[in-house]
Design an enzyme around this catalytic site. Structure first.
Site, PDB file in Angstrom:
ATOM      1  N   HIS A   1       0.626   7.076  -5.853  1.00 56.64           N
ATOM      2  CA  HIS A   1       0.081   5.995  -5.028  1.00 56.64           C
ATOM      3  C   HIS A   1      -0.631   4.949  -5.879  1.00 56.64           C
ATOM      4  O   HIS A   1      -1.124   5.259  -6.958  1.00 56.64           O
ATOM      5  CB  HIS A   1      -0.901   6.564  -4.001  1.00 56.64           C
ATOM      6  CG  HIS A   1      -0.236   7.398  -2.953  1.00 56.64           C
ATOM      7  ND1 HIS A   1      -0.288   8.767  -2.944  1.00 56.64           N
ATOM      8  CD2 HIS A   1       0.527   7.048  -1.886  1.00 56.64           C
ATOM      9  CE1 HIS A   1       0.399   9.223  -1.906  1.00 56.64           C
ATOM     10  NE2 HIS A   1       0.910   8.210  -1.253  1.00 56.64           N
ATOM     11  N   GLY A   2      -0.683   3.730  -5.370  1.00 60.60           N
ATOM     12  CA  GLY A   2      -1.487   2.685  -6.002  1.00 60.60           C
ATOM     13  C   GLY A   2      -0.706   1.808  -6.956  1.00 60.60           C
ATOM     14  O   GLY A   2       0.535   1.881  -7.037  1.00 60.60           O
TER      15      GLY A   2
ATOM     16  N   HIS B   1       6.947   8.980  -1.358  1.00 56.98           N
ATOM     17  CA  HIS B   1       5.666   8.260  -1.269  1.00 56.98           C
ATOM     18  C   HIS B   1       5.433   7.549  -2.600  1.00 56.98           C
ATOM     19  O   HIS B   1       6.105   7.815  -3.595  1.00 56.98           O
ATOM     20  CB  HIS B   1       4.525   9.246  -1.014  1.00 56.98           C
ATOM     21  CG  HIS B   1       4.444   9.667   0.414  1.00 56.98           C
ATOM     22  ND1 HIS B   1       3.386   9.311   1.215  1.00 56.98           N
ATOM     23  CD2 HIS B   1       5.296  10.378   1.195  1.00 56.98           C
ATOM     24  CE1 HIS B   1       3.582   9.798   2.423  1.00 56.98           C
ATOM     25  NE2 HIS B   1       4.738  10.460   2.441  1.00 56.98           N
TER      26      HIS B   1
ATOM     27  N   SER C   1      -2.286   4.698   8.164  1.00 55.25           N
ATOM     28  CA  SER C   1      -3.067   5.753   7.507  1.00 55.25           C
ATOM     29  C   SER C   1      -4.329   6.016   8.328  1.00 55.25           C
ATOM     30  O   SER C   1      -4.675   5.224   9.221  1.00 55.25           O
ATOM     31  CB  SER C   1      -3.467   5.314   6.097  1.00 55.25           C
ATOM     32  OG  SER C   1      -4.410   4.250   6.192  1.00 55.25           O
TER      33      SER C   1
ATOM     34  N   ASP D   1       0.583   8.081   8.714  1.00 55.02           N
ATOM     35  CA  ASP D   1       0.746   8.336   7.277  1.00 55.02           C
ATOM     36  C   ASP D   1      -0.370   9.283   6.810  1.00 55.02           C
ATOM     37  O   ASP D   1      -1.555   9.049   7.097  1.00 55.02           O
ATOM     38  CB  ASP D   1       0.641   6.978   6.553  1.00 55.02           C
ATOM     39  CG  ASP D   1       1.076   7.050   5.102  1.00 55.02           C
ATOM     40  OD1 ASP D   1       1.872   7.929   4.759  1.00 55.02           O
ATOM     41  OD2 ASP D   1       0.606   6.191   4.318  1.00 55.02           O
TER      42      ASP D   1
HETATM   43  P1  13P Z   1       2.336   2.810  -2.742  1.00 56.23           P
HETATM   44  O1  13P Z   1       0.908   2.902  -3.145  1.00 56.23           O
HETATM   45  O2  13P Z   1       3.243   2.966  -3.912  1.00 56.23           O
HETATM   46  O3  13P Z   1       2.647   1.585  -1.952  1.00 56.23           O
HETATM   47  O4  13P Z   1       2.631   4.073  -1.777  1.00 56.23           O
HETATM   48  C1  13P Z   1       2.333   4.011  -0.419  1.00 56.23           C
HETATM   49  C2  13P Z   1       2.459   5.326   0.250  1.00 56.23           C
HETATM   50  O5  13P Z   1       3.011   6.285  -0.253  1.00 56.23           O
HETATM   51  C3  13P Z   1       1.876   5.436   1.602  1.00 56.23           C
HETATM   52  O6  13P Z   1       1.924   6.739   2.080  1.00 56.23           O
HETATM   53  O1  G3H Z   2      -0.993   6.702   0.788  1.00 52.97           O
HETATM   54  C1  G3H Z   2      -1.848   5.860   0.894  1.00 52.97           C
HETATM   55  C2  G3H Z   2      -1.573   4.583   1.578  1.00 52.97           C
HETATM   56  O2  G3H Z   2      -1.379   3.572   0.628  1.00 52.97           O
HETATM   57  C3  G3H Z   2      -2.658   4.256   2.553  1.00 52.97           C
HETATM   58  O3  G3H Z   2      -3.824   3.885   1.903  1.00 52.97           O
HETATM   59  O4  G3H Z   2      -5.535   5.341   2.954  1.00 52.97           O
HETATM   60  O5  G3H Z   2      -6.189   3.243   1.730  1.00 52.97           O
HETATM   61  O6  G3H Z   2      -5.041   3.107   3.937  1.00 52.97           O
HETATM   62  P1  G3H Z   2      -5.253   3.902   2.672  1.00 52.97           P
HETATM   63 ZN    ZN Z   3       1.708   8.241   0.638  1.00 47.89          ZN
END
Ligand code: 13P
Ligand code: G3H
Ligand code: ZN
Length: 307
Positions: free
Chosen positions: A178-179, A209, A50, A82
């Site tokens: 996410h999360g 995702h 990311s 990402d």
């Molecule tokens: P999670 O937070 O469910 O692990 O998703 C990660 C993600 O989509 C990263 O792009």
């Molecule tokens: O989509 C989000 C991923 O979990 C990456 O998270 O931006 O905190 O590295 P981050």
């Molecule tokens: Zn994502």
């Protein structure tokens, strides 16, 4: 073996109705844990970075770590950006050796998303790099963008988007987020929508995702050893297996890595109060990443022996 494009692994995954895990990486232990799991399972891998990870570790460090990880391995491994937010970051990682990028224009209007995605596609394809785009909005927080509600992907728009941008794979919104706190009640994904999108885009790789399962073993371990992450809940593993049968070739996992590492580090330090060598607890964290990723590959993604 040099880093590869996801093209071939997605073709195999699509045909075999399984998915490739895309695991977020931030440091050496995470990369090593994932690589060890892939090696034992003979599974292709996507390691993704990311903008936050890139800032934390430095692009050059990540690329060098990936070179070290792949030069002694014969696994097909993709290095993917990402949630690239604009052309600039996509160009920087393409120039730095990534083999795949995500341009995430999902917070823009449909037309602006098409414009920025097309710009990235043109540059990436000139350099032989794969482009994932996103249409629809996942609820939750990612980097600087947060959304209270999902906006599920419209199937007709998905077809128009892919045709007009030429993007190689598409991340869709069908109820994941996410999360660690994905559902309050029953976990459900919009499979009717997924099936429709997949039927309208035959042979086309879709991406999910926000696909961590938030393994309860690690939630409990975190909470038991001094953490306070409440009653987190993720996407049930059987729903992920089902998604892989509808054209979902890439399943993103970050939160499960974070939870596994944090849980074992908490446990280790509480059980070994005199320990202060970082190799002891980071070693335990690396093993936890390896075991968790191996479980995903074997029991959820179905990508064992596809390398
Ligand atoms: P999670 O937070 O469910 O692990 O998703 C990660 C993600 O989509 C990263 O792009
Ligand atoms: O989509 C989000 C991923 O979990 C990456 O998270 O931006 O905190 O590295 P981050
Ligand atoms: Zn994502």
């Amino acid at each position: 073996m040099p880093l590869v494009s996801p093209k071939e692994m997605f073709a195999k995954a699509y045909a075999g109705k399984f998915a490739i895990g895309a695991f977020n990486v931030n440091n050496m232990e995470i990369i090593q844990g994932i690589m060890e799991a892939g090696q034992e399972e003979r599974s292709p891998l996507i390691l993704q970075v990311s903008a936050g990870a890139r800032k934390y570790a430095g692009q050059n460090y990540i690329v060098k770590l990936m070179e070290a990880a792949t030069e002694s391995s014969d696994l097909p491994v993709v290095l993917h950006l990402d949630h690239g937010k604009d052309f600039t970051i996509c160009k920087e990682v393409i120039d730095g050796g990534f083999t795949s990028v995500m341009i995430d224009g999902s917070s823009h209007s449909f037309e602006d998303n098409i414009r920025v995605t097309k710009e990235v596609v043109d540059y990436a394809h000139e350099h032989g790099v794969w482009v994932e785009a996103e249409l629809g909005v996942l609820a939750g927080v990612e980097e600087d963008v947060s959304a209270d509600d999902h906006i599920y992907t419209n199937p007709d728009q998905a077809v128009e988007f892919v045709e007009r941008t030429g993007c190689d794979s598409l991340a869709i919104a069908i109820g994941t987020s996410h999360g660690a706190y994905k559902f309050t009640g029953e976990a459900r994904l919009d499979f009717d929508r997924l099936e429709k999108i997949s039927n309208m885009l035959p042979q086309y790789p879709l991406v999910l995702h926000g696909a961590s399962s938030v393994l309860q073993e690690f939630v409990h371990m975190c909470n038991e050893y001094g953490g306070d992450i409440g009653s987190a809940q993720g996407v049930p593993e059987e729903l992920l297996r089902k998604a892989a049968t509808f054209g979902v070739c890439k399943i993103n996992i970050d939160t499960d890595i974070r939870l596994a590492m944090t849980a074992v580090v908490r446990k280790y330090l509480q059980e070994n109060p005199a320990a202060f060598d970082p190799r002891s607890y980071l070693g335990a964290a690396r093993t936890a990443v390896k075991d968790m990723v191996q479980h995903k590959i074997k029991n959820v993604l179905g990508s064992s022996n596809a390398a």
